[in-house]
Design a protein around this motif. Structure first.
Motif, short mmCIF file in Angstrom:
data_model
loop_
_atom_site.label_atom_id
_atom_site.label_comp_id
_atom_site.label_asym_id
_atom_site.label_seq_id
_atom_site.Cartn_x
_atom_site.Cartn_y
_atom_site.Cartn_z
N ALA A 247 0.86 -1.18 0.00
CA ALA A 247 0.00 0.00 0.00
C ALA A 247 0.90 1.22 0.00
N ASP A 248 0.90 1.96 -1.13
CA ASP A 248 1.66 3.19 -1.13
C ASP A 248 0.91 4.24 -0.30
N GLU A 249 1.47 5.42 -0.20
CA GLU A 249 0.92 6.43 0.71
C GLU A 249 -0.52 6.79 0.35
N GLU A 250 -0.81 6.89 -0.94
CA GLU A 250 -2.15 7.25 -1.39
C GLU A 250 -3.16 6.16 -1.02
N THR A 251 -2.75 4.91 -1.22
CA THR A 251 -3.63 3.79 -0.89
C THR A 251 -3.86 3.71 0.61
N ARG A 252 -2.81 3.93 1.41
CA ARG A 252 -2.97 3.89 2.87
C ARG A 252 -3.97 4.95 3.32
N ALA A 253 -3.88 6.13 2.72
CA ALA A 253 -4.80 7.22 3.10
C ALA A 253 -6.24 6.84 2.81
N GLU A 254 -6.47 6.16 1.68
CA GLU A 254 -7.85 5.80 1.36
C GLU A 254 -8.34 4.67 2.26
N ILE A 255 -7.46 3.75 2.64
CA ILE A 255 -7.85 2.69 3.58
C ILE A 255 -8.33 3.32 4.89
N VAL A 256 -7.58 4.31 5.40
CA VAL A 256 -7.95 4.97 6.65
C VAL A 256 -9.31 5.65 6.50
N THR A 257 -9.54 6.31 5.35
CA THR A 257 -10.81 7.00 5.14
C THR A 257 -11.97 6.03 5.09
N ARG A 258 -11.81 4.95 4.36
CA ARG A 258 -12.94 4.06 4.09
C ARG A 258 -13.22 3.07 5.23
N LEU A 259 -12.17 2.61 5.90
CA LEU A 259 -12.37 1.62 6.96
C LEU A 259 -12.47 2.24 8.34
N PHE A 260 -11.80 3.36 8.54
CA PHE A 260 -11.71 3.92 9.89
C PHE A 260 -12.31 5.32 9.99
N ASP A 261 -13.12 5.71 8.98
CA ASP A 261 -13.77 7.03 8.99
C ASP A 261 -12.78 8.17 9.14
N GLY A 262 -11.57 7.97 8.63
CA GLY A 262 -10.58 9.04 8.69
C GLY A 262 -9.88 9.18 10.02
N GLN A 263 -10.28 8.38 11.03
CA GLN A 263 -9.62 8.43 12.34
C GLN A 263 -8.40 7.52 12.31
N ALA A 264 -7.24 8.08 12.50
CA ALA A 264 -5.99 7.34 12.31
C ALA A 264 -5.91 6.13 13.24
N PRO A 265 -5.78 4.93 12.69
CA PRO A 265 -5.60 3.75 13.53
C PRO A 265 -4.14 3.64 13.98
N ALA A 266 -3.88 2.71 14.85
CA ALA A 266 -2.48 2.37 15.15
C ALA A 266 -1.89 1.76 13.89
N THR A 267 -0.86 2.41 13.36
CA THR A 267 -0.34 2.01 12.05
C THR A 267 1.07 1.46 12.19
N PHE A 268 1.29 0.32 11.54
CA PHE A 268 2.59 -0.34 11.58
C PHE A 268 3.04 -0.57 10.15
N LEU A 269 4.14 0.04 9.78
CA LEU A 269 4.68 -0.08 8.44
C LEU A 269 6.00 -0.83 8.52
N ARG A 270 5.96 -2.09 8.15
CA ARG A 270 7.16 -2.92 8.22
C ARG A 270 7.90 -2.90 6.90
N GLY A 271 9.14 -3.27 6.89
CA GLY A 271 9.96 -3.23 5.69
C GLY A 271 9.37 -4.08 4.57
N PHE A 272 9.57 -3.64 3.34
CA PHE A 272 9.04 -4.35 2.18
C PHE A 272 10.05 -5.32 1.57
N ASP A 273 11.26 -5.32 2.07
CA ASP A 273 12.30 -6.11 1.41
C ASP A 273 12.10 -7.60 1.61
#
Length: 680
Positions: A174-200
């Motif tokens: 999920a790039d930054e744009e996709t992450r933002a839409e996930i937050v909007t659609r699933l969490f009503d724009g309220q920031a969840p606890a977010t964990f971004l682990r390495g992609f390698d």
């Protein structure tokens, strides 16, 4: 008391968490809304399965594919966890067993597809079984910007609000744009606890190759890895079947998989792949999402994927056990043309189409990279790394050259033509090819005309492709694929920055076999737009697309670009009825707005009588107040003008009879109308 650590060991047999898992488990267990982006094979499923076992009630898992759900349910039951799935692939007995287990309170994890949320009985069921947590797997599917948009995922946010329970969302890409839409659609724009682990995924070897003889290239790649489990992804269903047959003839155990197969056939392939060693599955992207087979040793793409996110997801199915795995992705001009047309023919708004073209550019940048591919791939997801030593470009560095002057010539041609043309027309200008289209627009008089004769047309095509890969230019969906310069190109155009490109793909471009396409690259985006309009009109009246217009008709429209209804009437397949029904709509696609014609004039479109009607109308306006401009205003109905234009009377009495003029109008217009008719 059961703790995540104790269950990790006693149920799943692991002595320790993988990096990043424990803090995600803690957040989910604490009832926090959570978004976790973890690499494929990083252990996402444990991050909701463990909290489900530690909590009371049922955890419902929204998952996109039947194969994924079956895998996880089977794996959970193997370790003694009661889990069930309600899917369209269930037998009646399987569904009954799940309902019975739910009624008895034995189920801890219930899997279902997002489409099931539309069923009226689903909400009542979930309330009755005491759902305490919603887990969303492959959460990028909620995003219109992601590579796998599923509209039914949009119901999940409403479900969370209705049940008033926490939600944990997981995805590998999920790039930054996709992450933002996930937050909007699933969490009503309220920031969840977010964990971004390495992609390698350092154990996966990355490689790309330009298509030469694609089938032979895939057979050679598979042949060098005979006996190993692998997946070959193809762009079409038909190709999966023919390539699987070719692999079998070469002595491999191989089968195909695509969305057009019956559910039972697909299920047999899934079971075979899980159970057999060394099986190759040739598939569309319908196969493999979430397949938890750890020992897939290689993944090949016979066609270019749709996006860099899709590529990352698909290669991530290899080497999930951490052992070495290999990939190969083939690409060529035909792939790029197909992917561009799929974007342009879609029903998405213009801003999304532009973003999708940008994502495709990013994938081209990976394909045409000049140095370590892993650096390019991770850079797309916002990570940095040293050269990996585990990709084809680290194995064999490519030959690059200073392409600054060539790129500046290309950018100059784009700007001097107003950013209104595609690569084909621009290459004609650069190579000094005075096509009728070039001469008609005066582009043979531009300073950039013929300044690029040092490169062949195919070589210039490779230059433009690499420019797109660097995101220096993007196709503009609103201008039917015309190339538009991005801000990244300005320093190069101004001479403030140099650029190097790969010499090998430019040199090999001339030797590459030409791909036969329906229309030229220049007209392809307009053809895509015409097809999109045709599809929309066909869906509105529930008929097959060809009933509106055939491909041949749309191709002729794209190539000839009729200027009005008169021109449109001469397009093959456009009869009077279809001209009246659809002509204006397709002209609006071609030129942005439709020609405004009176309905009576429209009935003459494409006929000689149309020009006669226009001249009669002009004469009527000139004589409306008489020769001296002071008389009483007189005019004829448009229907009368049409009848006169069609009948072409030669005497005043015939004119009066056909047009029903009467004495005053005959005196005012008669002789002038007859003069027009004689001239015609």
């Amino acid at each position: 008391m059961n703790t995540p650590h104790s269950l990790l060991a006693s149920v799943f047999g692991f002595s320790a968490f993988r990096p990043g898992q424990e803090e995600i488990v803690d957040a989910v267990l604490a009832g926090r809304n959570t978004l976790a982006i973890m690499p494929t094979g990083g252990g996402k499923s444990l991050c909701f399965q463990l909290p489900a076992l530690c909590r009371d009630g049922v955890t419902v898992v929204i998952s996109p594919l039947i194969a994924l759900m079956r895998d996880q349910v089977r794996a959970l039951r193997e370790v003694g966890v009661e889990a069930g799935a309600l899917t369209s692939g269930n037998t009646d007995d399987e569904t009954e067993a799940v309902f019975q287990a739910l009624d008895q309170g034995r189920v801890k994890l219930l899997y279902m597809a997002p489409e099931r949320l539309a069923s009226p009985g689903t909400l009542g069921l979930l309330r009755r079984i005491d759902v305490r947590l919603i887990a969303v797997d492959e959460a990028h599917c909620v995003s219109q910007w992601g590579h796998d948009f599923r509209p039914d995922y949009l119901r999940i946010g409403e479900l969370r609000r209705t049940l008033d329970v926490p939600l944990a969302a997981f995805t590998a890409t999920a790039d930054e744009e996709t992450r933002a839409e996930i937050v909007t659609r699933l969490f009503d724009g309220q920031a969840p606890a977010t964990f971004l682990r390495g992609f390698d995924r350092p154990n996966i070897h990355l490689a790309f190759a330009v298509k030469d003889t694609p089938r032979a290239q895939i057979l050679a790649f598979a042949g060098a890895r005979k006996g190993q489990s692998g997946i070959v992804y193809c762009g079409t269903r038909a190709k999966t079947e023919t390539l699987a047959q070719a692999l079998r003839e070469a002595g491999h155990a191989a089968c195909f998989y695509h969305g057009g197969m019956e559910a039972e056939e697909r299920r047999r392939v899934e079971v075979r792949f899980q159970q057999e060693d060394g099986l190759i599955v040739v598939a569309t992207i319908a196969f493999g999402m979430g397949i938890d087979k750890p020992d897939i040793r290689w993944v090949a793409h016979a066609d270019l994927p749709k996006s860099i996110e899709g590529y990352y997801q698909e290669i991530g199915r290899a080497g999930r056990d951490g052992a070495p795995a290999e990939t190969l992705t083939l690409y060529g001009p035909d792939d790029i043309r197909l992917r561009r047309s799929q974007i342009d023919e879609g029903a998405a708004p213009a801003d999304r189409k532009e973003a999708d073209h940008g994502r495709l550019n990013a994938l081209l940048g990976l394909a045409e990279a000049t140095a370590c591919r892993r650096q390019v791939l991770l850079g797309y997801f916002g990570e940095t790394s040293p050269p990996c030593g585990n990709c084809d470009l680290c194995d064999r560095p490519v030959d690059v050259f200073d392409a600054t002057e060539a790129v500046r010539k290309a950018l100059s041609a784009i700007l001097r033509t107003g950013e209104w043309f595609g690569a084909g027309h621009l290459i004609d200008i650069l190579t000094g090819t005075a096509t009728p289209k070039v001469k008609e627009r005066g582009h043979d008089q531009l300073p950039t005309f013929a300044v690029g004769r040092d490169l062949s047309k195919p070589a210039w095509g490779a230059v433009f492709r690499q420019m797109m890969g660097r995101d220096l230019v993007r196709p503009d969906a609103e201008r039917y694929g015309a190339l538009r310069m991005t801000d990244a190109a300005r320093p190069i155009l101004r001479g403030e920055q140099s650029i190097s490109l790969r010499r090998d793909t430019i040199q090999s471009a001339g030797a590459r076999p030409a791909v036969k396409s329906l229309v030229s690259d220049e007209d392809a985006p307009l053809l895509s737009a015409l097809k999109a309009k045709r599809r929309a009109l066909a869906e509105a009246v529930a008929v097959p697309a060809y009933v509106i217009f055939t491909d041949r008709t749309l191709i002729e429209m794209a190539e000839r670009r009729p200027r009005g209804l008169d021109d449109m009437a001469h397009i093959t397949g456009v009869g009077a009825k279809k001209l009246e029904s659809y002509g204006a709509a397709f002209l609006a696609v071609i030129h942005g707005e439709a020609e405004a014609l009176h309905p009576q004039r429209r009935r003459l479109a494409g006929r000689d009588a149309g020009a006669v009607f226009d001249r009669l109308a002009e004469v009527q306006v000139q004589l409306m107040r008489g020769l001296d401009g002071t008389g009483k205003p007189l005019s004829l109905p448009q229907g009368s003008l049409r009848k006169i234009a069609e009948a072409r009377p030669s005497t005043l009495s015939d004119l009066d009879r056909v047009g029903d003029l009467g004495p005053q109008k005959i005196e005012r217009f008669g002789e002038a109308f007859l003069a027009v008719l004689r001239d015609a």
